[in-house]
Design a protein around this motif. Sequence first.
Motif, PDB file in Angstrom:
ATOM      1  N   LYS A 255       1.286  -1.293  -0.147  1.00 18.66           N
ATOM      2  CA  LYS A 255      -0.247  -0.170   0.185  1.00 18.66           C
ATOM      3  C   LYS A 255       0.800   1.476  -0.005  1.00 18.66           C
ATOM      4  O   LYS A 255       0.625   2.026   1.070  1.00 18.66           O
ATOM      5  CB  LYS A 255      -0.976   0.185   1.338  1.00 18.66           C
ATOM      6  CG  LYS A 255      -0.815  -0.047   2.718  1.00 18.66           C
ATOM      7  CD  LYS A 255      -1.707   0.025   3.882  1.00 18.66           C
ATOM      8  CE  LYS A 255      -0.605  -0.130   4.953  1.00 18.66           C
ATOM      9  NZ  LYS A 255       0.330   0.689   5.540  1.00 18.66           N
ATOM     10  N   GLY A 256       2.268   1.557  -0.933  1.00 13.76           N
ATOM     11  CA  GLY A 256       2.504   2.208  -1.445  1.00 13.76           C
ATOM     12  C   GLY A 256       2.105   3.174  -1.226  1.00 13.76           C
ATOM     13  O   GLY A 256       2.566   4.897  -1.002  1.00 13.76           O
ATOM     14  N   GLY A 257       0.367   3.598  -2.281  1.00 10.08           N
ATOM     15  CA  GLY A 257       0.409   4.396  -2.122  1.00 10.08           C
ATOM     16  C   GLY A 257      -0.282   5.930  -1.220  1.00 10.08           C
ATOM     17  O   GLY A 257       0.288   7.231  -0.982  1.00 10.08           O
ATOM     18  N   VAL A 258      -0.524   4.999  -0.340  1.00  8.50           N
ATOM     19  CA  VAL A 258      -0.902   6.051   0.927  1.00  8.50           C
ATOM     20  C   VAL A 258       0.477   5.893   1.734  1.00  8.50           C
ATOM     21  O   VAL A 258       0.096   7.125   2.650  1.00  8.50           O
ATOM     22  CB  VAL A 258      -2.176   5.062   1.866  1.00  8.50           C
ATOM     23  CG1 VAL A 258      -1.712   3.894   2.578  1.00  8.50           C
ATOM     24  CG2 VAL A 258      -3.235   6.297   2.211  1.00  8.50           C
ATOM     25  N   GLU A 259       1.385   5.213   1.875  1.00 10.51           N
ATOM     26  CA  GLU A 259       2.307   5.013   3.064  1.00 10.51           C
ATOM     27  C   GLU A 259       3.338   6.778   2.150  1.00 10.51           C
ATOM     28  O   GLU A 259       3.681   7.714   3.100  1.00 10.51           O
ATOM     29  CB  GLU A 259       2.877   4.800   2.373  1.00 10.51           C
ATOM     30  CG  GLU A 259       2.493   3.187   3.527  1.00 10.51           C
ATOM     31  CD  GLU A 259       3.023   3.086   4.738  1.00 10.51           C
ATOM     32  OE1 GLU A 259       3.670   4.048   5.061  1.00 10.51           O
ATOM     33  OE2 GLU A 259       2.533   2.426   5.487  1.00 10.51           O
ATOM     34  N   GLY A 260       3.239   6.739   0.629  1.00 10.49           N
ATOM     35  CA  GLY A 260       3.682   8.165   0.591  1.00 10.49           C
ATOM     36  C   GLY A 260       2.325   9.342   1.078  1.00 10.49           C
ATOM     37  O   GLY A 260       3.471  10.513   0.618  1.00 10.49           O
ATOM     38  N   ASP A 261       1.334   8.966   0.618  1.00  5.74           N
ATOM     39  CA  ASP A 261       0.333   9.807   0.525  1.00  5.74           C
ATOM     40  C   ASP A 261       0.674  10.678   1.889  1.00  5.74           C
ATOM     41  O   ASP A 261       0.684  12.194   1.832  1.00  5.74           O
ATOM     42  CB  ASP A 261      -0.692   9.922   0.744  1.00  5.74           C
ATOM     43  CG  ASP A 261      -1.825  11.069   0.557  1.00  5.74           C
ATOM     44  OD1 ASP A 261      -1.572  12.026  -0.521  1.00  5.74           O
ATOM     45  OD2 ASP A 261      -2.134  10.845   1.579  1.00  5.74           O
ATOM     46  N   ILE A 262       1.123   9.976   2.871  1.00  7.70           N
ATOM     47  CA  ILE A 262       1.189  10.967   4.290  1.00  7.70           C
ATOM     48  C   ILE A 262       2.102  11.554   4.281  1.00  7.70           C
ATOM     49  O   ILE A 262       2.193  12.352   4.936  1.00  7.70           O
ATOM     50  CB  ILE A 262       0.807   9.601   5.589  1.00  7.70           C
ATOM     51  CG1 ILE A 262      -0.224   8.799   5.311  1.00  7.70           C
ATOM     52  CG2 ILE A 262       1.184   9.918   6.729  1.00  7.70           C
ATOM     53  CD1 ILE A 262      -1.009   7.931   6.211  1.00  7.70           C
ATOM     54  N   GLY A 263       3.091  10.849   3.442  1.00  6.18           N
ATOM     55  CA  GLY A 263       4.898  11.660   4.047  1.00  6.18           C
ATOM     56  C   GLY A 263       5.030  12.528   3.306  1.00  6.18           C
ATOM     57  O   GLY A 263       5.151  14.419   3.506  1.00  6.18           O
ATOM     58  N   TRP A 264       4.195  13.490   2.166  1.00  9.37           N
ATOM     59  CA  TRP A 264       4.055  14.475   1.434  1.00  9.37           C
ATOM     60  C   TRP A 264       3.205  15.088   1.117  1.00  9.37           C
ATOM     61  O   TRP A 264       3.489  16.569   1.700  1.00  9.37           O
ATOM     62  CB  TRP A 264       3.107  13.643  -0.335  1.00  9.37           C
ATOM     63  CG  TRP A 264       2.737  15.500  -1.510  1.00  9.37           C
ATOM     64  CD1 TRP A 264       4.152  15.231  -1.978  1.00  9.37           C
ATOM     65  CD2 TRP A 264       1.849  16.158  -1.027  1.00  9.37           C
ATOM     66  NE1 TRP A 264       3.895  15.935  -2.993  1.00  9.37           N
ATOM     67  CE2 TRP A 264       2.377  16.725  -2.295  1.00  9.37           C
ATOM     68  CE3 TRP A 264       0.721  16.154  -0.781  1.00  9.37           C
ATOM     69  CZ2 TRP A 264       1.929  18.306  -2.890  1.00  9.37           C
ATOM     70  CZ3 TRP A 264       0.059  17.527  -0.753  1.00  9.37           C
ATOM     71  CH2 TRP A 264       0.776  18.551  -1.775  1.00  9.37           C
ATOM     72  N   ARG A 266       2.560  15.487   5.307  1.00 12.29           N
ATOM     73  CA  ARG A 266       3.006  16.327   6.318  1.00 12.29           C
ATOM     74  C   ARG A 266       4.227  17.114   5.724  1.00 12.29           C
ATOM     75  O   ARG A 266       4.437  18.063   6.498  1.00 12.29           O
ATOM     76  CB  ARG A 266       3.412  14.879   6.649  1.00 12.29           C
ATOM     77  CG  ARG A 266       3.775  14.488   8.819  1.00 12.29           C
ATOM     78  CD  ARG A 266       4.366  13.626   8.828  1.00 12.29           C
ATOM     79  NE  ARG A 266       4.857  12.311   8.085  1.00 12.29           N
ATOM     80  CZ  ARG A 266       4.737  11.558   7.905  1.00 12.29           C
ATOM     81  NH1 ARG A 266       3.599  10.965   9.802  1.00 12.29           N
ATOM     82  NH2 ARG A 266       5.111  10.409   7.610  1.00 12.29           N
ATOM     83  N   ARG A 267       5.092  17.136   4.043  1.00 11.23           N
ATOM     84  CA  ARG A 267       6.201  17.499   3.911  1.00 11.23           C
ATOM     85  C   ARG A 267       5.466  18.958   3.944  1.00 11.23           C
ATOM     86  O   ARG A 267       5.939  19.950   3.747  1.00 11.23           O
ATOM     87  CB  ARG A 267       6.559  17.150   3.388  1.00 11.23           C
ATOM     88  CG  ARG A 267       7.604  15.871   3.549  1.00 11.23           C
ATOM     89  CD  ARG A 267       8.972  15.465   2.691  1.00 11.23           C
ATOM     90  NE  ARG A 267       8.454  14.702   1.726  1.00 11.23           N
ATOM     91  CZ  ARG A 267       7.215  13.640   1.406  1.00 11.23           C
ATOM     92  NH1 ARG A 267       7.928  12.840   2.366  1.00 11.23           N
ATOM     93  NH2 ARG A 267       7.125  13.272   0.510  1.00 11.23           N
ATOM     94  N   ASN A 268       4.209  18.812   3.166  1.00 10.05           N
ATOM     95  CA  ASN A 268       3.429  20.108   2.131  1.00 10.05           C
ATOM     96  C   ASN A 268       2.676  20.976   2.770  1.00 10.05           C
ATOM     97  O   ASN A 268       2.889  22.617   2.440  1.00 10.05           O
ATOM     98  CB  ASN A 268       2.745  19.492   0.596  1.00 10.05           C
ATOM     99  CG  ASN A 268       4.375  19.111   0.313  1.00 10.05           C
ATOM    100  OD1 ASN A 268       4.825  19.948  -1.343  1.00 10.05           O
ATOM    101  ND2 ASN A 268       4.338  17.445  -0.162  1.00 10.05           N
ATOM    102  N   HIS A 269       1.963  20.861   3.857  1.00 13.27           N
ATOM    103  CA  HIS A 269       0.771  20.968   4.163  1.00 13.27           C
ATOM    104  C   HIS A 269       1.035  21.567   6.170  1.00 13.27           C
ATOM    105  O   HIS A 269       0.663  21.926   6.085  1.00 13.27           O
ATOM    106  CB  HIS A 269      -0.514  20.285   4.569  1.00 13.27           C
ATOM    107  CG  HIS A 269      -0.447  20.248   3.254  1.00 13.27           C
ATOM    108  ND1 HIS A 269      -1.055  21.659   1.845  1.00 13.27           N
ATOM    109  CD2 HIS A 269      -1.293  19.133   2.606  1.00 13.27           C
ATOM    110  CE1 HIS A 269      -1.013  20.660   1.032  1.00 13.27           C
ATOM    111  NE2 HIS A 269      -1.633  20.125   0.904  1.00 13.27           N
ATOM    112  N   LEU A 270       2.341  20.508   6.891  1.00  9.66           N
ATOM    113  CA  LEU A 270       2.428  20.865   7.737  1.00  9.66           C
ATOM    114  C   LEU A 270       3.865  21.056   8.051  1.00  9.66           C
ATOM    115  O   LEU A 270       4.658  21.275   9.347  1.00  9.66           O
ATOM    116  CB  LEU A 270       2.271  18.977   8.707  1.00  9.66           C
ATOM    117  CG  LEU A 270       1.002  18.563   8.712  1.00  9.66           C
ATOM    118  CD1 LEU A 270       0.691  17.267   9.238  1.00  9.66           C
ATOM    119  CD2 LEU A 270      -0.320  19.609   8.927  1.00  9.66           C
ATOM    120  N   VAL A 271       4.495  21.923   7.253  1.00 12.86           N
ATOM    121  CA  VAL A 271       5.928  22.166   7.549  1.00 12.86           C
ATOM    122  C   VAL A 271       5.247  24.024   7.070  1.00 12.86           C
ATOM    123  O   VAL A 271       6.120  24.438   6.389  1.00 12.86           O
ATOM    124  CB  VAL A 271       7.157  21.750   6.302  1.00 12.86           C
ATOM    125  CG1 VAL A 271       8.316  22.845   7.046  1.00 12.86           C
ATOM    126  CG2 VAL A 271       7.267  19.982   7.902  1.00 12.86           C
TER     127      VAL A 271
END
Length: 549
Positions: A255-264, A266-271
């Motif tokens: 389920k690499g799609g949602v794993e990458g989505d959470i990281g993206w 975090r980096r783009n909206h929570l920084v």
Amino acid sequence: MARDARTSRVDLYAAIRRDAKAGLSKRALQRKHGVGYRTVTAALASVWPKEPKPPPKRGSRLDEYKSVIDGWLRDDLDAPRKQRHTAKRIFDRLLDEHDAAGVVSYGMVRDYVATRRREIRIDAGRDPVNTFIPQTHLPGREAEVDFGEVVVRLRGELVTCTLFSLRLSYSGKGVHRISASAGQEAFFEGHAHAFRVLGGVPTGKIRYDNLKAAVASVIGFSRQRVEADRWTAFRSHYGIEAFYCQPGITGAHEKGGVEGDIGWFRRNHLVPLPEADSIEELNAMVDVWDRGDDDRRISSRAHTIGEHFATEQPLLAPLATEEFETGRWFTPRVDRFAQVSVRMNKYSVPARYVGRHVRVLLHASELVVYDGQTVVARHERLMTKGGVQLDLDHYLEVLLRKPGALPGATALEQARKAGRFTPIHDEWWGAACKTHGDAEGTRALIEVLLLHRHLAHEHVVAGLAAALRAGGHTADVVALEARKAEDSTHDNGDIPSAGDPADSTRSNTTGIASLTERRLRKPLPVDTRPPPTVDQYDQLLHSRSRAQE
């Protein structure tokens, strides 16, 4: 440099071959181009220069020990996982058992072990080669779900929250929700919110790992799971077909799609770290970010996420007509401190419920207390264990009888931190105690705090400020000034600030208007009732006089 040299050599070969076709001999070609016999022969044999042979590989001081290291790494294949050689342990053994001091360095051993360990495991069939197979997803069919941790600044403090993510596999559209916990309530509420936003449910499989909110236990290393009862009911309600990934890192790749989505996300909206006064406010920001991400393109796709989702949305299964209760019910007993214990945390309820059982509905980020069908308390869910969440309003009736308990009350301290008990409250409290004494002044403050049940917080604070300026240290004065602030809001659409002078048209020289004056300023309503009649009364008088005759 290497590319330029090779290109010039290709040109040289082409010139030699051209002159050879013109009839020049090999010796003439050597003299004209200034090259040797072998170069002319090679140019006539092929248009491409041969690659130069690589220089012989230099030996390493580690070479004589590599076979020893390989043997130790092969022994590790059958050793317990926590008792295998590390690069440091291998280096120490080389020094102690093979006199390698001054010959090899730790860096040489570390770099060799980092590469060779995996090669040995692959050769032994213990580790598969990391190869990913491209996948094609049909629209409206599949989705992936997972949780991730995020850090936010809530009311000025850094707290760790949980980010729920549901991502459609075809369009890549993700729906996110932040909650105080990663429990079953957050799991269900995240699904329900995502399905409402998407307007439907995927008709195929939704991929999950082994989240405790859904899976009670894993059967071996297979895909069979013992599901939690409430999760089974929830799946049945929405028609979800669950696909459980393999345990461990292998399952994360499924389920690499949602794993990458959470990281993206975090980096783009929570920084940098977002700031909010409540989780509800934080989720409102998340909804805006999710809508903005519809204009994003994933990798080299020709269309945006929103354009792909427009194709996918009509193919989703319709939502259920009834809502599923995502919260969990509890029936705790109210202790003598007017608190209920839920999930190792304590929350206050009105003191009149001491000794009774109440119903508690626990949501992902909120807790609601019911007496029958009536809501008697509402709290934001605590994010720690052993915490206490108190509402000062729940203790006011008791504090009227025990005013001496207020200064050290935990509920008062929490109200100060939350901003509900302001410095103006403290200033008025001090003035009232100075005028009436500690006990009576505190009782007057408690009566003022009772006003918050019927008036807006801003109006009561404005009333306290006006009473302070006028020297009014009774609850009645504060109530009157708070009502004036409320009327001013209705008339002018704004609330007078605590620092503004009182309106001279609405107060007398002392700054406090009398209740009679306040009532007389309002126009009397027009009486549209018909005038009274006494005809029936006259009939009664006539009947009585005839009876006496």
